[in-house]
Scaffold this active site. Structure first.
Site, PDB file in Angstrom:
ATOM      1  N   GLY A  14       0.826  -1.222   0.000  1.00 56.11           N
ATOM      2  CA  GLY A  14       0.000   0.000   0.000  1.00 56.11           C
ATOM      3  C   GLY A  14       0.850   1.258   0.000  1.00 56.11           C
ATOM      4  O   GLY A  14       0.406   2.306   0.464  1.00 56.11           O
ATOM      5  N   ALA A  15       2.061   1.157  -0.565  1.00 56.89           N
ATOM      6  CA  ALA A  15       2.966   2.320  -0.594  1.00 56.89           C
ATOM      7  C   ALA A  15       2.436   3.423  -1.519  1.00 56.89           C
ATOM      8  O   ALA A  15       2.844   4.572  -1.405  1.00 56.89           O
ATOM      9  CB  ALA A  15       4.359   1.882  -1.037  1.00 56.89           C
ATOM     10  N   SER A  16       1.530   3.062  -2.437  1.00 62.32           N
ATOM     11  CA  SER A  16       0.933   4.070  -3.328  1.00 62.32           C
ATOM     12  C   SER A  16      -0.228   4.796  -2.655  1.00 62.32           C
ATOM     13  O   SER A  16      -0.791   5.720  -3.235  1.00 62.32           O
ATOM     14  CB  SER A  16       0.435   3.382  -4.605  1.00 62.32           C
ATOM     15  OG  SER A  16      -0.379   2.258  -4.255  1.00 62.32           O
ATOM     16  N   GLY A  17      -0.606   4.383  -1.459  1.00 65.74           N
ATOM     17  CA  GLY A  17      -1.686   5.061  -0.724  1.00 65.74           C
ATOM     18  C   GLY A  17      -1.139   6.206   0.100  1.00 65.74           C
ATOM     19  O   GLY A  17       0.075   6.396   0.216  1.00 65.74           O
ATOM     20  N   ILE A  19      -1.273   6.888   3.432  1.00 62.80           N
ATOM     21  CA  ILE A  19      -0.534   6.536   4.655  1.00 62.80           C
ATOM     22  C   ILE A  19       0.737   5.767   4.283  1.00 62.80           C
ATOM     23  O   ILE A  19       1.819   6.033   4.810  1.00 62.80           O
ATOM     24  CB  ILE A  19      -1.424   5.721   5.619  1.00 62.80           C
ATOM     25  CG1 ILE A  19      -2.595   6.596   6.121  1.00 62.80           C
ATOM     26  CG2 ILE A  19      -0.617   5.192   6.805  1.00 62.80           C
ATOM     27  CD1 ILE A  19      -3.627   5.870   6.968  1.00 62.80           C
ATOM     28  N   GLY A  20       0.617   4.838   3.332  1.00 61.12           N
ATOM     29  CA  GLY A  20       1.781   4.051   2.903  1.00 61.12           C
ATOM     30  C   GLY A  20       2.900   4.932   2.369  1.00 61.12           C
ATOM     31  O   GLY A  20       4.081   4.724   2.680  1.00 61.12           O
ATOM     32  N   SER A 141      -7.081  -0.200  12.575  1.00 58.07           N
ATOM     33  CA  SER A 141      -8.057   0.884  12.702  1.00 58.07           C
ATOM     34  C   SER A 141      -8.666   0.873  14.093  1.00 58.07           C
ATOM     35  O   SER A 141      -8.832  -0.194  14.699  1.00 58.07           O
ATOM     36  CB  SER A 141      -9.174   0.714  11.674  1.00 58.07           C
ATOM     37  OG  SER A 141     -10.257   1.575  11.978  1.00 58.07           O
ATOM     38  N   TYR A 154     -15.375  -4.490   7.725  1.00 56.86           N
ATOM     39  CA  TYR A 154     -14.103  -3.767   7.868  1.00 56.86           C
ATOM     40  C   TYR A 154     -13.673  -3.780   9.334  1.00 56.86           C
ATOM     41  O   TYR A 154     -12.508  -4.045   9.650  1.00 56.86           O
ATOM     42  CB  TYR A 154     -14.297  -2.335   7.363  1.00 56.86           C
ATOM     43  CG  TYR A 154     -13.098  -1.434   7.511  1.00 56.86           C
ATOM     44  CD1 TYR A 154     -12.043  -1.485   6.608  1.00 56.86           C
ATOM     45  CD2 TYR A 154     -13.028  -0.502   8.552  1.00 56.86           C
ATOM     46  CE1 TYR A 154     -10.944  -0.639   6.737  1.00 56.86           C
ATOM     47  CE2 TYR A 154     -11.933   0.343   8.691  1.00 56.86           C
ATOM     48  CZ  TYR A 154     -10.900   0.263   7.776  1.00 56.86           C
ATOM     49  OH  TYR A 154      -9.809   1.103   7.908  1.00 56.86           O
TER      50      TYR A 154
HETATM   51  N1  LIG Z   1      -7.842   6.937   6.052  1.00 59.42           N
HETATM   52  C1  LIG Z   1      -8.328   6.633   7.230  1.00 59.42           C
HETATM   53  O1  LIG Z   1      -9.103   7.395   7.833  1.00 59.42           O
HETATM   54  C2  LIG Z   1      -7.953   5.333   7.892  1.00 59.42           C
HETATM   55  C3  LIG Z   1      -8.351   5.130   9.204  1.00 59.42           C
HETATM   56  C4  LIG Z   1      -8.004   3.941   9.839  1.00 59.42           C
HETATM   57  C5  LIG Z   1      -7.295   2.986   9.143  1.00 59.42           C
HETATM   58  N2  LIG Z   1      -6.922   3.187   7.858  1.00 59.42           N
HETATM   59  C6  LIG Z   1      -6.187   2.115   7.171  1.00 59.42           C
HETATM   60  O2  LIG Z   1      -4.986   2.632   6.650  1.00 59.42           O
HETATM   61  C7  LIG Z   1      -4.571   1.824   5.530  1.00 59.42           C
HETATM   62  C8  LIG Z   1      -4.175   2.770   4.386  1.00 59.42           C
HETATM   63  O3  LIG Z   1      -5.295   3.541   4.011  1.00 59.42           O
HETATM   64  P1  LIG Z   1      -5.165   4.999   3.323  1.00 59.42           P
HETATM   65  O4  LIG Z   1      -6.027   5.917   4.091  1.00 59.42           O
HETATM   66  O5  LIG Z   1      -3.740   5.329   3.072  1.00 59.42           O
HETATM   67  O6  LIG Z   1      -5.932   4.712   1.961  1.00 59.42           O
HETATM   68  P2  LIG Z   1      -5.514   4.961   0.436  1.00 59.42           P
HETATM   69  O7  LIG Z   1      -4.774   6.236   0.279  1.00 59.42           O
HETATM   70  O8  LIG Z   1      -6.784   4.756  -0.309  1.00 59.42           O
HETATM   71  O9  LIG Z   1      -4.500   3.750   0.140  1.00 59.42           O
HETATM   72  C9  LIG Z   1      -4.953   2.427   0.023  1.00 59.42           C
HETATM   73  C10 LIG Z   1      -3.810   1.536  -0.435  1.00 59.42           C
HETATM   74  O10 LIG Z   1      -4.289   0.176  -0.551  1.00 59.42           O
HETATM   75  C11 LIG Z   1      -3.951  -0.308  -1.849  1.00 59.42           C
HETATM   76  N3  LIG Z   1      -4.949  -1.267  -2.304  1.00 59.42           N
HETATM   77  C12 LIG Z   1      -6.278  -1.057  -2.507  1.00 59.42           C
HETATM   78  N4  LIG Z   1      -6.841  -2.186  -2.982  1.00 59.42           N
HETATM   79  C13 LIG Z   1      -5.859  -3.109  -3.094  1.00 59.42           C
HETATM   80  C14 LIG Z   1      -5.800  -4.449  -3.547  1.00 59.42           C
HETATM   81  N5  LIG Z   1      -6.872  -5.099  -4.018  1.00 59.42           N
HETATM   82  N6  LIG Z   1      -4.619  -5.101  -3.504  1.00 59.42           N
HETATM   83  C15 LIG Z   1      -3.516  -4.468  -3.052  1.00 59.42           C
HETATM   84  N7  LIG Z   1      -3.491  -3.204  -2.606  1.00 59.42           N
HETATM   85  C16 LIG Z   1      -4.660  -2.530  -2.637  1.00 59.42           C
HETATM   86  C17 LIG Z   1      -3.942   0.926  -2.733  1.00 59.42           C
HETATM   87  O11 LIG Z   1      -3.201   0.672  -3.923  1.00 59.42           O
HETATM   88  P3  LIG Z   1      -3.450   1.576  -5.266  1.00 59.42           P
HETATM   89  O12 LIG Z   1      -3.713   2.976  -4.785  1.00 59.42           O
HETATM   90  O13 LIG Z   1      -2.153   1.451  -6.006  1.00 59.42           O
HETATM   91  O14 LIG Z   1      -4.596   0.974  -5.981  1.00 59.42           O
HETATM   92  C18 LIG Z   1      -3.266   1.924  -1.811  1.00 59.42           C
HETATM   93  O15 LIG Z   1      -1.869   1.734  -1.848  1.00 59.42           O
HETATM   94  C19 LIG Z   1      -5.751   0.897   5.217  1.00 59.42           C
HETATM   95  O16 LIG Z   1      -5.497  -0.390   5.740  1.00 59.42           O
HETATM   96  C20 LIG Z   1      -6.904   1.534   5.966  1.00 59.42           C
HETATM   97  O17 LIG Z   1      -7.855   0.561   6.344  1.00 59.42           O
HETATM   98  C21 LIG Z   1      -7.235   4.345   7.209  1.00 59.42           C
END
Ligand SMILES: NC(=O)c1ccc[n+]([C@@H]2O[C@H](COP(=O)([O-])OP(=O)(O)OC[C@H]3O[C@@H](n4cnc5c(N)ncnc54)[C@H](OP(=O)(O)O)[C@@H]3O)[C@@H](O)[C@H]2O)c1
Length: 246
Positions: A14-17, A19-20, A141, A154
């Site tokens: 998830g480095a493209s996200g 948080i990653g 989370s 979730y």
């Molecule tokens: N944002 C919040 O408020 C929040 C709160 C609590 C926990 N979290 C957790 O934090 C983590 C990161 O979330 P984020 O907020 O950084 O979200 P984000 O910016 O949407 O990033 C999500 C990441 O997951 C990857 N991903 C999505 N579907 C995938 C699949 N089928 N196979 C492999 N990789 C996949 C995406 O890859 P691509 O972009 O390359 O498709 C991206 O790298 C998640 O586990 C989320 O549950 C987030």
């Protein structure tokens, strides 16, 4: 340019996200080499790799693809050589009533957040146990602890990440491999982009700190857990939530 010794290689899913990517930037600043995983956003990952190569020319950065909803994950041993840390920052949610979710949707959330990471950890275990300071960190989370209506599955997978870390940390304790979860509350990322400004304002009001977290405020704790000096913290879930919910 840093002359400090590198702690090794981290594989960040998830480095493209949002948080990653923040995690990768902080790890790179602490001398890590990194394998950056992406799913749909190849360009985002490649751009980050280029930036990190420019800023930290003595470390190694590479991007790789993987759909973690597929039961067959990439082969870590063959692909990456030696590594010291796995970080699971991939993930999505599915915002709907539990009763309307299909069996397939439920299966996919479990596969992405839990089942594929567990398979990857089984693949990596022998290598991680050989390291002086092996590390596994899940981005979990707060919902894994308190639960959320409309995000029941979730919440269940996030709770399972915490339970897994509790138990597995005990099994590998003593080898130097630590297993932890960093559990954010609400973070200002793409995952929350669907909320209206009114919903976000209501959310901010509920959070004692009065705002969502920035991705780097979550990344800070992940990078600290990966520090070679952090051997004594294992089996924990750190709630990084601005005082919200727990
Ligand atoms: N944002 C919040 O408020 C929040 C709160 C609590 C926990 N979290 C957790 O934090 C983590 C990161 O979330 P984020 O907020 O950084 O979200 P984000 O910016 O949407 O990033 C999500 C990441 O997951 C990857 N991903 C999505 N579907 C995938 C699949 N089928 N196979 C492999 N990789 C996949 C995406 O890859 P691509 O972009 O390359 O498709 C991206 O790298 C998640 O586990 C989320 O549950 C987030």
């Amino acid at each position: 340019m840093s002359k400090q010794k590198s702690p090794g290689r981290a594989i960040v899913f998830g480095a493209s996200g949002n948080i990653g990517a923040a995690i990768c930037r902080q790890l790179a600043a602490k001398n890590w080499s990194i394998s950056l995983h992406y799913f749909h956003h190849r360009e985002v990952a490649l751009q980050l790799v280029n930036t990190l190569r420019h800023d930290y020319p003595n470390q190694d950065f590479q991007a790789f693809f993987g759909d973690l909803t597929q039961a067959l994950p990439p082969d870590l041993g063959q692909t990456f050589g030696d590594f010291q840390a796995l970080v699971f920052a991939q993930g999505t949610t599915d915002y709907q009533l539990f009763s309307t979710m299909s069996a397939d949707q439920i299966q996919q959330l479990f596969q992405l957040h839990l089942l594929t990471p567990l398979q990857l950890i089984r693949q990596a275990e022998a290598k991680l146990l050989q390291q002086a300071h092996g590390r596994i960190v899940f981005v979990g989370s707060i919902y894994g602890a308190v639960g959320s209506a409309m995000e029941v599955t979730y919440s269940a997978v996030k709770g399972a990440q915490t339970s897994f870390a509790n138990a597995y940390a005990r099994e590998v304790a003593g080898s130097g491999l630590t297993v932890n979860v960093v559990a954010p509350g609400a973070v200002a990322t793409a995952m929350n982009a669907e909320f209206s400004e009114n919903d976000l304002a209501a959310l901010r009001e509920e959070i004692p700190l009065g705002r969502l977290a920035q991705p780097q405020e979550i990344a800070l704790w992940v990078s600290n857990l990966l520090d070679p000096q952090a051997d004594y913290l294992t089996g924990q879930t750190l709630y990084v939530n601005g005082g919200w919910l727990k």
